[in-house]
Every structure is written in C-alpha cells, then in structure tokens.
Write an enzyme that holds these catalytic residues in place. Structure first.
Site, PDB file in Angstrom:
ATOM      1  N   ASN A 188       0.876  -1.172   0.000  1.00  9.08           N
ATOM      2  CA  ASN A 188       0.000   0.000   0.000  1.00  9.08           C
ATOM      3  C   ASN A 188       0.918   1.228   0.000  1.00  9.08           C
ATOM      4  OD1 ASN A 188      -1.857   1.996   0.470  1.00  9.08           O
ATOM      5  ND2 ASN A 188      -2.741   1.062   2.298  1.00  9.08           N
ATOM      6  N   LYS A 209       3.240   0.672   3.241  1.00  6.13           N
ATOM      7  CA  LYS A 209       2.771  -0.292   4.240  1.00  6.13           C
ATOM      8  C   LYS A 209       2.742  -1.640   3.528  1.00  6.13           C
ATOM      9  CE  LYS A 209      -1.152  -0.512   7.373  1.00  6.13           C
ATOM     10  NZ  LYS A 209      -2.510  -0.025   7.551  1.00  6.13           N
ATOM     11  N   ARG A 246      -2.392  -2.158  -3.538  1.00  7.62           N
ATOM     12  CA  ARG A 246      -3.670  -1.522  -3.242  1.00  7.62           C
ATOM     13  C   ARG A 246      -3.728  -0.219  -4.032  1.00  7.62           C
ATOM     14  NH1 ARG A 246      -5.929   0.997   2.438  1.00  7.62           N
ATOM     15  NH2 ARG A 246      -7.917   1.627   1.543  1.00  7.62           N
ATOM     16  N   HIS A 288     -12.978   1.699   0.371  1.00 10.21           N
ATOM     17  CA  HIS A 288     -12.901   0.603   1.363  1.00 10.21           C
ATOM     18  C   HIS A 288     -13.480  -0.694   0.795  1.00 10.21           C
ATOM     19  CE1 HIS A 288     -13.207   3.717   4.903  1.00 10.21           C
ATOM     20  NE2 HIS A 288     -11.924   3.401   4.675  1.00 10.21           N
ATOM     21  N   ARG A 306     -12.980  14.046   8.626  1.00 14.55           N
ATOM     22  CA  ARG A 306     -13.815  14.422   7.468  1.00 14.55           C
ATOM     23  C   ARG A 306     -15.257  14.620   7.909  1.00 14.55           C
ATOM     24  NH1 ARG A 306     -11.689   9.500   4.481  1.00 14.55           N
ATOM     25  NH2 ARG A 306      -9.727  10.173   3.542  1.00 14.55           N
ATOM     26  N   GLU A 317      -8.114  -6.447   4.883  1.00 10.01           N
ATOM     27  CA  GLU A 317      -7.996  -5.957   3.511  1.00 10.01           C
ATOM     28  C   GLU A 317      -6.784  -6.556   2.806  1.00 10.01           C
ATOM     29  OE1 GLU A 317      -8.636  -2.023   5.536  1.00 10.01           O
ATOM     30  OE2 GLU A 317      -9.315  -1.495   3.521  1.00 10.01           O
TER      31      GLU A 317
END
Ligand code: ADP
Length: 414
Positions: free
Chosen positions: A19, A26, A102, A191, A251, A395
């Site tokens: 990622n 990551k 990802r 997601h 957010r 994930e």
C-alpha cells in the site's frame, strides 16, 4: 465456504502486498500455501530527503527491526524493506512471485483487479484527477516494484472495485448529466476490499448467500457503509471521493454543498482551504475540538465533556440513519456488520448505532456486546431478526488472494 476475495486455496506462492502512500509504504508478506503472514511493516516519511524516515519491519515470530534514515523516494525505501526481509524471512527476493498493489481509485475503467503492464499503468496514471492524493502515490510504488522485482507479476486491486455493481440510482449525482459523461463525476465508493471481506464472512456466518440483505459498517479513521444484497454491493456511503457519507476522524461526511459556497463567498476561501476544511479539520476532530480518536472521545464523554459527547452522538446518529436508509433500499435487513478500529473495538459506539432500530429487527445483546471478547462474533439477542456481527476486517488478505488468483491465471495462460 465463501471467503472474501475468492480464496484460491493452498497456492504455492509468496506474495508481497503493498500500500504506497504519498510519503509511506505499508506492506505484508504472505505465504499463500497457508495464507500465513511472514512479515508486516511500515516505512514513513518517504520522499522527504531532508527528514529522517522510519522503517519498522515485523517478521512473524521474530524480533521487530527499526531502521531510521532518510528515504529519498519509494524505490530507496523498498530497497531497505527487501534488505530487512532478507535477514531471516526470505532467502532471495526472487522468491516473491507476485506483488499485490492496493490502488485507491479505479474509476469506471477498472471494475476488477488487473495484471499491470506498462500500458495499464499509464491508464491508471490517467485517473489521477479522480484521486490526486492517492493514485499518483500508488503509481510511484508500482513503478518502484517493476524496477526492483522485474520478474514478479504485478497486480492492482482497487478500493473502488467492489462497488462497481452499484446501479445508476445509487451512483448518479443529481447534477447536469454532462458532468458525468464529460468528467466522470459520479459516486464510486471506497474501502471496497474491506466491505467485500466482511460481507463474505457475514454470508458464511448467516449460512446463505441469497437472499441476504447485509449492511457493512467500516468505522475506522475513514468510515463508510455499504448495502450488500445477495453478495453484491448496491449502495455505499462514500462518493466520488472519500469525503461523502459518514462522520469520520477529520472528514465531515454529508453536508449541504451550499455551505461551501457560503464560506467561499463570505470568507474568501479557495479550493485548498475548502479541501483542508472538509478532509482535515472536520468530523470528530472538528465537532469535539479535542481529538479525532474515538477512544479519547468516549472517555471524555463519559467524564461529562459536552462536545466530545456531541461528536460521538452525531457520529452514531449518522450510522443509524444509513442503516435505516439501506434497509429501505434492500427491502429489509438480515445482518449489520461492524468492522474497522471503532467498529471492532467500541461497544459504546455499536450500542448507540443500534439504539432504536428494534423496529427493523435489530436487537443488540448488551452482554455479548461487551469489549472483553475479541474476534468474529454475533452480538445480537437470540431472537433478533437481523443478526448484528463484529467481523475484524482483513484488507491485505483480500489483496493477497486476488493477487494469487490473477498471478495463477497468468501462469496458466503463459
Ligand atoms: P484506519 O482507518 O487508519 O485503518 P483504524 O481502523 O485503525 O483506522 O481505526 C482507528 C480508530 O479506531 C480510531 O478512532 C481509534 O480511536 C479507534 N479505536 C481503536 N481501538 C478502539 C477502542 N478500543 N475503543 C474505541 N475506539 C477504538
């Protein structure tokens, strides 16, 4: 058994899941024979040569290794990651059969995972306007892997792909139609790998793929919910960008868009300032004035802090509203699934989100909802018509499975 990401089962492959963020990498390294994680790690402050970066590598069953030095870019950080993996985890970098990347935004072009070629990479780069913060960083990471691991299959797995089954009534904004045709302004959702994984697990636990009407709630720093009917996503709360929908750490989620034009007019704010406002200064942080971390806020709320309580209440109210909306869209509800750092760990939030939904058959068992227990579990009362489940997300495993599947197809196809 139905597994998130279509489990290929016992494949002899070593897969590196990556990622790449704008200043971070990551990763997880998988042995797909048993889907065992061999190592995980995170490199931060990448591409900021004047700063000391930090790389932490955690081999499974071994000692954590921390490296502190400047990383001029993704390629240099990746070299350091592989050096550390060669200290006991791998004998050679050539053992890595495939890399699963990802990728945040697949736009309308990428509705499923894809094997990357230089041409596809160019196409991906062309979608940068849809995710200017994320996609260019993803592409940089992919390029570094092409250089460093030229013989490994490179697979892109998209955050948006699971939502590509949404019908137009869910994904269209009521804006002039040409903004959709000319600029691809529409809702995409994010997601996706998490919603895919937990909804597939919920189907397993329900014991039936269809008919099933499941609402998945991914509540972490970023938060989103998805309506999944018979295993297929039919609506989701994030939009063209991750800013829409639920209240998140920083957010705002849904607001009246005219609030923004009001601020532009009265405060003279331009696009960058507005972007800061909706993505970095709002949500739990903005409402509470204290923290974007749900743990802090539930603690403060318990001590009587009014604005922390307000932030937690607005957060849960929004989740409850979406559960009701999605039950209406699907004509009923068979399961509500909680996942993500908040969804998996906060009994207070789960209780508030389910409060008052008994009319939909959502009945929480207060004892089972307690935080002492960990892992996958059903926290609804025995008679509850809709099951309430906590399912830790994974994930990286979805990305690893997708990568193994596509890499195996490529081998068969030559
Ligand atoms: P990310 O979206 O960055 O992956 P996570 O899924 O790890 O984030 O979720 C982070 C959120 O989870 C934070 O708001 C944190 O407070 C919350 N969280 C983690 N553990 C707990 C807990 N025990 N109780 C309440 N909230 C928790």
């Amino acid at each position: 058994m139905t597994d998130g990401g279509g489990r290929p089962g016992g494949v002899e492959m070593i897969i590196f899941v990556l990622n790449s963020g704008s200043s971070s990498l990551k990763y997880q390294l998988f042995d797909m024979r048993s889907e065992k994680v061999l190592a995980t790690g995170l490199a931060e402050r990448v591409g900021q040569p004047s700063q000391v970066g930090r790389l932490v590598n955690r081999p499974t069953g071994g000692a954590e290794h921390v490296l502190e030095q400047p990383f001029s870019g993704h390629r240099e950080a990746l070299d350091c990651v592989f050096d550390l993996l060669l200290e006991g985890t791998l004998e050679s970098i050539d053992q890595i059969d495939a890399v699963g990347h990802r990728v945040v935004h697949g736009g309308e072009s990428f509705t499923r995972s894809v094997r990357l070629t230089p041409e596809i990479l160019e196409e991906l780069h062309g979608l940068s306007h849809l995710a200017p913060l994320h996609n260019p960083a993803n592409v940089t990471g992919i390029r570094a892997c092409f250089e460093r691991l030229p013989s490994a299959a490179q697979i892109a797995v998209f955050d948006t792909a699971f939502h590509s089954t949404m019908p137009p009534v869910s994904y269209m904004y009521a804006l002039p139609y040409h903004l959709y045709t000319d600029l691809k302004v529409r809702r995409y959702g994010f997601h996706g790998t998490s919603h895919q994984y937990v909804s597939a697990r919920a189907i397993d636990l329900l014991g039936r793929a269809a008919p099933s009407r499941i609402v998945t709630c991914h509540l972490g720093n970023g938060c989103s919910m998805t309506a999944v009917r018979d295993g297929v996503a039919v609506d989701t709360s994030m939009g063209m960008t991750p800013a829409e929908g639920l209240v998140m750490g920083t957010r705002c989620g849904d607001i009246d868009p005219a609030v923004l034009t009001f601020l532009m007019e009265t405060q003279g704010w331009g696009p960058e300032r507005i972007d800061e406002l909706i993505n970095k200064e709002s949500g739990l942080q903005g409402l509470s004035g204290e923290s974007n971390d749900m743990r802090d806020l539930t603690d403060l709320a318990a001590q009587g802090h009014e604005r922390a309580k307000l932030a937690v209440d607005v957060f849960c109210h929004r989740v409850r509203k979406y559960i009701g909306a999605y039950a209406a869209e699907m004509g009923g509800l068979d399961a509500v699934v909680f996942t993500g750092g908040i969804g998996e760990n906060s009994s207070v939030v789960r209780a508030k989100c389910c409060d008052g939904l008994e009319f939909l058959g959502v009945e929480l068992d207060d004892e089972l909802n307690q935080d002492r227990v960990r892992g996958e579990r059903d926290i609804s009362r025995p008679g509850s018509r809709a099951r309430i489940m906590v399912i830790p997300t994974n994930e990286e495993l979805v990305i690893a499975r997708e990568t193994a599947r596509l890499a195996a197809e490529a081998l068969v196809g030559g």
